[in-house]
Motif scaffolding. Structure first.
Motif, PDB file in Angstrom:
ATOM      1  N   PHE A 183      -5.491  -5.761  10.775  1.00 25.32           N
ATOM      2  CA  PHE A 183      -5.467  -4.312  10.554  1.00 25.32           C
ATOM      3  C   PHE A 183      -4.197  -3.658  11.108  1.00 25.32           C
ATOM      4  CE2 PHE A 183      -9.983  -5.445  10.868  1.00 25.32           C
ATOM      5  CZ  PHE A 183     -10.491  -4.848   9.724  1.00 25.32           C
ATOM      6  N   GLY A 184      -3.995  -2.378  10.745  1.00 21.62           N
ATOM      7  CA  GLY A 184      -3.061  -1.523  11.466  1.00 21.62           C
ATOM      8  C   GLY A 184      -3.766  -1.061  12.736  1.00 21.62           C
ATOM      9  N   GLU A 196       1.418  -2.446  12.286  1.00 21.19           N
ATOM     10  CA  GLU A 196       0.667  -3.088  11.205  1.00 21.19           C
ATOM     11  C   GLU A 196       0.437  -4.560  11.524  1.00 21.19           C
ATOM     12  OE1 GLU A 196      -0.784  -1.587   8.761  1.00 21.19           O
ATOM     13  OE2 GLU A 196      -1.377  -3.313   7.563  1.00 21.19           O
ATOM     14  N   LYS A 197      -0.804  -4.955  11.528  1.00 18.31           N
ATOM     15  CA  LYS A 197      -1.216  -6.363  11.709  1.00 18.31           C
ATOM     16  C   LYS A 197      -0.503  -7.057  12.875  1.00 18.31           C
ATOM     17  CE  LYS A 197      -2.761  -6.723   6.971  1.00 18.31           C
ATOM     18  NZ  LYS A 197      -2.285  -5.520   6.327  1.00 18.31           N
ATOM     19  N   THR A 211       1.595   2.255   6.879  1.00 15.82           N
ATOM     20  CA  THR A 211       1.625   2.392   8.347  1.00 15.82           C
ATOM     21  C   THR A 211       3.046   2.685   8.845  1.00 15.82           C
ATOM     22  OG1 THR A 211      -0.230   0.869   8.498  1.00 15.82           O
ATOM     23  CG2 THR A 211       1.008   1.235  10.523  1.00 15.82           C
ATOM     24  N   LEU A 242       0.826  -1.220   0.000  1.00 20.12           N
ATOM     25  CA  LEU A 242       0.000   0.000   0.000  1.00 20.12           C
ATOM     26  C   LEU A 242       0.856   1.265   0.000  1.00 20.12           C
ATOM     27  CD1 LEU A 242      -2.754   1.400   0.267  1.00 20.12           C
ATOM     28  CD2 LEU A 242      -2.603   1.042   2.749  1.00 20.12           C
ATOM     29  N   ILE A 281      -7.070   0.828  11.907  1.00 19.35           N
ATOM     30  CA  ILE A 281      -7.090   1.783  10.788  1.00 19.35           C
ATOM     31  C   ILE A 281      -8.130   1.315   9.778  1.00 19.35           C
ATOM     32  CG2 ILE A 281      -5.722   2.814   8.952  1.00 19.35           C
ATOM     33  CD1 ILE A 281      -3.219   2.286  10.706  1.00 19.35           C
ATOM     34  N   PHE A 282      -9.008   2.240   9.376  1.00 20.77           N
ATOM     35  CA  PHE A 282     -10.218   1.866   8.649  1.00 20.77           C
ATOM     36  C   PHE A 282     -10.079   1.916   7.125  1.00 20.77           C
ATOM     37  CE2 PHE A 282     -14.045   3.607   6.588  1.00 20.77           C
ATOM     38  CZ  PHE A 282     -14.917   2.561   6.774  1.00 20.77           C
ATOM     39  N   GLN A 319       4.872  -0.645   3.609  1.00 21.10           N
ATOM     40  CA  GLN A 319       3.637  -0.388   4.349  1.00 21.10           C
ATOM     41  C   GLN A 319       3.454   1.108   4.590  1.00 21.10           C
ATOM     42  OE1 GLN A 319       1.414  -2.568   4.938  1.00 21.10           O
ATOM     43  NE2 GLN A 319       2.457  -4.544   4.834  1.00 21.10           N
TER      44      GLN A 319
HETATM   45  C1  G1P Z   1      -4.502  -1.848   4.887  1.00 22.65           C
HETATM   46  C2  G1P Z   1      -3.647  -1.072   5.888  1.00 22.65           C
HETATM   47  C3  G1P Z   1      -4.101  -1.369   7.314  1.00 22.65           C
HETATM   48  C4  G1P Z   1      -5.587  -1.052   7.448  1.00 22.65           C
HETATM   49  C5  G1P Z   1      -6.388  -1.836   6.375  1.00 22.65           C
HETATM   50  C6  G1P Z   1      -7.857  -1.405   6.388  1.00 22.65           C
HETATM   51  O1  G1P Z   1      -4.233  -3.229   5.020  1.00 22.65           O
HETATM   52  O2  G1P Z   1      -2.278  -1.424   5.713  1.00 22.65           O
HETATM   53  O3  G1P Z   1      -3.361  -0.595   8.234  1.00 22.65           O
HETATM   54  O4  G1P Z   1      -6.037  -1.372   8.752  1.00 22.65           O
HETATM   55  O5  G1P Z   1      -5.878  -1.591   5.076  1.00 22.65           O
HETATM   56  O6  G1P Z   1      -8.602  -2.207   5.530  1.00 22.65           O
HETATM   57  P1  G1P Z   1      -4.685  -4.299   3.890  1.00 22.65           P
HETATM   58  O7  G1P Z   1      -6.127  -4.622   4.171  1.00 22.65           O
HETATM   59  O8  G1P Z   1      -4.481  -3.645   2.559  1.00 22.65           O
HETATM   60  O9  G1P Z   1      -3.796  -5.479   4.093  1.00 22.65           O
END
Ligand code: G1P
Length: 302
Positions: free
Chosen positions: A165-166, A203-204, A244, A105, A216-217, A242
């Motif tokens: 999520f983050g 992150e995660k 984040t 991302l 994080i939404f 990332q």
């Molecule tokens: C991304 C972001 C994460 C966030 C999430 C929300 O992760 O890196 O911080 O919480 O979107 O959907 P992804 O879902 O792309 O792995």
């Protein structure tokens, strides 16, 4: 200021459909998910256009938002022309950048660096639909109250979802109310409207390492410094660059806030069960479909 909309992923959760159709073009009710996201960006305060990040398998997205006189000549009904023209008008607000490989991302967002003019920018993840366009307005208000600081939307998640999520750490210092921003006397308040000053984020994380349950939404309003930090960001979780991780680095230099949204303000469409649920929720809230869907569900549960 621009909105950046990453839409370059492979969409493997939706295979085999996504071999032929980008996941962002799957419909929720009567239009593609991406169209909701672009409409939301177009309505955001101070936003003067969106940059959509694509990969080479996503050229059909560009075609969808472009006027196509040959196609129009085959349409007979006025409302069919209107439906296409709505998308085509949105297309005039879009620029596209192609990401050469899926590198995370943070990398996707940085692909738009030359388009953001060293200004703050929004990021809208394309698998979340926010039908009432409320969240970016709220992020903007909180940012304005803090000298243009970065503000990210977060929501409280159950323990078993934390590692998807983050997750942020910090304290609730204020609450955004109808009469503006007021101080909070509860540092751990995590209900909609809470404004947290962020200390760190991860992150995660594993559930036991998570500093809070605020995730994080998928809606961000970020300072130009984040774009600079992304240019030197090393890969992190999952070997990907990332976003984040650059947000964390920015905390050494500038403050950042999190705004707790009401989870009912947005619908995740990123997995098949969530995509189905988003369609059901939005159909029940739409007078064109609600009565029929209620009848069908009543039959199912009879
Ligand atoms: C991304 C972001 C994460 C966030 C999430 C929300 O992760 O890196 O911080 O919480 O979107 O959907 P992804 O879902 O792309 O792995």
């Amino acid at each position: 200021m621009k909105a950046i909309i990453p839409a370059a992923g492979l969409g493997t959760r939706f295979l085999p459909t996504t071999k032929g159709v980008p996941k962002e073009m799957l419909p929720v009710l009567d239009k593609p998910v991406l169209q909701y996201v672009i409409e939301e960006a177009a309505a955001a305060p101070a936003c003067d256009g969106s940059v959509v990040i694509l990969s080479d398998i996503k050229e059909s997205i560009e075609s969808y938002f472009q006027p196509d006189p040959a196609y129009h000549s085959r349409l007979k009904k006025e409302q069919h022309h209107e439906a296409c023209e709505t998308a085509e008008k949105l297309g005039a607000l879009l620029t596209y950048v192609y990401q050469d490989a899926p590198r995370g991302l943070g990398h996707a967002v940085h692909c738009a660096a030359s388009k953001t003019d060293n200004e703050p920018f929004y990021v809208l993840l394309a698998d979340v639909v926010v039908p009432n366009h409320t969240i970016l307005q709220e992020l903007y208000e909180v940012s304005q109250a803090h000298n243009g600081a970065s503000v990210i939307a977060v929501f409280a998640v159950p323990d078993d979802q934390i590692s998807r999520f983050g997750i942020i750490a910090g304290t609730c210092e204020e609450i955004l109310s109808d009469s503006g921003i007021v101080p909070s006397d509860d540092a751990a308040y995590d209900k909609p409207g809470a404004v947290w000053k962020i200390d760190s984020m991860i992150e995660k994380p594993k559930r036991e390492l998570a500093p809070s349950r605020l995730a994080i939404f998928g809606r961000y309003l970020l300072s130009p410094r984040i774009m600079e930090l992304l240019s030197t960001q090393e890969p992190g979780a999952g070997g990907e660059i990332q976003l984040t991780d650059s947000l964390v680095r920015s905390l050494e230099e500038e403050p950042m806030y999190a705004y707790v949204i009401d989870p009912n303000e947005g619908y995740d469409t990123g997995t098949i069960p969530n995509y189905i649920a988003a369609n059901v929720h939005m159909a029940l809230a739409d007078e064109r479909y609600a009565a029929l869907l209620r009848e069908a569900l009543a039959d199912v549960f009879a």
